[in-house]
Design a protein around this motif. Sequence first.
Motif, mmCIF file in Angstrom:
data_model
loop_
_atom_site.group_PDB
_atom_site.id
_atom_site.type_symbol
_atom_site.label_atom_id
_atom_site.label_comp_id
_atom_site.label_asym_id
_atom_site.label_seq_id
_atom_site.Cartn_x
_atom_site.Cartn_y
_atom_site.Cartn_z
ATOM 1 N N ARG A 188 0.823 -1.206 0.000
ATOM 2 C CA ARG A 188 0.000 0.000 0.000
ATOM 3 C C ARG A 188 0.856 1.254 0.000
ATOM 4 O O ARG A 188 0.440 2.287 -0.511
ATOM 5 C CB ARG A 188 -0.906 0.011 1.224
ATOM 6 C CG ARG A 188 -2.005 -1.010 1.145
ATOM 7 C CD ARG A 188 -2.985 -0.902 2.293
ATOM 8 N NE ARG A 188 -3.646 0.383 2.297
ATOM 9 C CZ ARG A 188 -3.625 1.223 3.335
ATOM 10 N NH1 ARG A 188 -3.002 0.907 4.433
ATOM 11 N NH2 ARG A 188 -4.245 2.378 3.269
ATOM 12 N N THR A 244 -8.553 -4.496 2.741
ATOM 13 C CA THR A 244 -7.337 -3.849 3.226
ATOM 14 C C THR A 244 -7.049 -4.256 4.660
ATOM 15 O O THR A 244 -5.920 -4.599 5.019
ATOM 16 C CB THR A 244 -7.487 -2.323 3.138
ATOM 17 O OG1 THR A 244 -7.760 -1.969 1.784
ATOM 18 C CG2 THR A 244 -6.242 -1.612 3.601
ATOM 19 N N HIS A 245 -8.067 -4.256 5.487
ATOM 20 C CA HIS A 245 -7.886 -4.609 6.893
ATOM 21 C C HIS A 245 -7.662 -6.109 7.064
ATOM 22 O O HIS A 245 -6.921 -6.525 7.952
ATOM 23 C CB HIS A 245 -9.081 -4.125 7.699
ATOM 24 C CG HIS A 245 -9.294 -2.653 7.563
ATOM 25 N ND1 HIS A 245 -8.452 -1.721 8.120
ATOM 26 C CD2 HIS A 245 -10.229 -1.944 6.877
ATOM 27 C CE1 HIS A 245 -8.866 -0.511 7.809
ATOM 28 N NE2 HIS A 245 -9.944 -0.629 7.053
ATOM 29 N N ALA A 272 -3.997 -6.727 6.295
ATOM 30 C CA ALA A 272 -3.149 -6.299 7.423
ATOM 31 C C ALA A 272 -3.231 -7.311 8.571
ATOM 32 O O ALA A 272 -2.216 -7.656 9.178
ATOM 33 C CB ALA A 272 -3.581 -4.916 7.900
ATOM 34 N N GLN A 303 -1.486 -10.715 7.332
ATOM 35 C CA GLN A 303 -0.028 -10.595 7.256
ATOM 36 C C GLN A 303 0.582 -10.500 8.643
ATOM 37 O O GLN A 303 1.653 -11.054 8.894
ATOM 38 C CB GLN A 303 0.359 -9.379 6.414
ATOM 39 C CG GLN A 303 0.169 -9.592 4.938
ATOM 40 C CD GLN A 303 0.539 -8.371 4.119
ATOM 41 O OE1 GLN A 303 0.752 -7.270 4.656
ATOM 42 N NE2 GLN A 303 0.600 -8.543 2.815
ATOM 43 N N GLY A 304 -0.081 -9.803 9.539
ATOM 44 C CA GLY A 304 0.426 -9.713 10.904
ATOM 45 C C GLY A 304 0.487 -11.065 11.583
ATOM 46 O O GLY A 304 1.459 -11.391 12.264
ATOM 47 N N PRO A 338 -7.034 -3.813 13.237
ATOM 48 C CA PRO A 338 -7.659 -4.263 11.992
ATOM 49 C C PRO A 338 -8.805 -5.239 12.235
ATOM 50 O O PRO A 338 -9.777 -5.262 11.490
ATOM 51 C CB PRO A 338 -6.538 -4.940 11.210
ATOM 52 C CG PRO A 338 -5.296 -4.741 11.951
ATOM 53 C CD PRO A 338 -5.613 -4.111 13.254
#
Length: 94
Positions: free
Chosen positions: A28, A45-46, A49, A52-53, A67
Amino acid sequence: ARSMPQFGLLFQITLIPLIMLSGGITPRESMPEWVQTVMLAAPTTHFVALAQGILYRGAGLDVVWKPFVILFAIGAGLFGYALARFRATIGTMV
């Protein structure tokens, strides 16, 4: 959509930009500022995030709570909207 082919076309023109601009394919940070701001309203998008976290960094709930809460709020809002439309549709059928 009134038919499955219409739904398929609408699905493609909606989902492909959401996936491409969510940060899952390209970071992003490399996108223009206004695209980053607009995509904060998208649940993908959230989710990226959050995923991936957890998957890449092994983050716990203390790190990815924000998120998660935003994703839950967007989902609850869309569920409420869909429920209201469903009830209105059922109300006109009777």
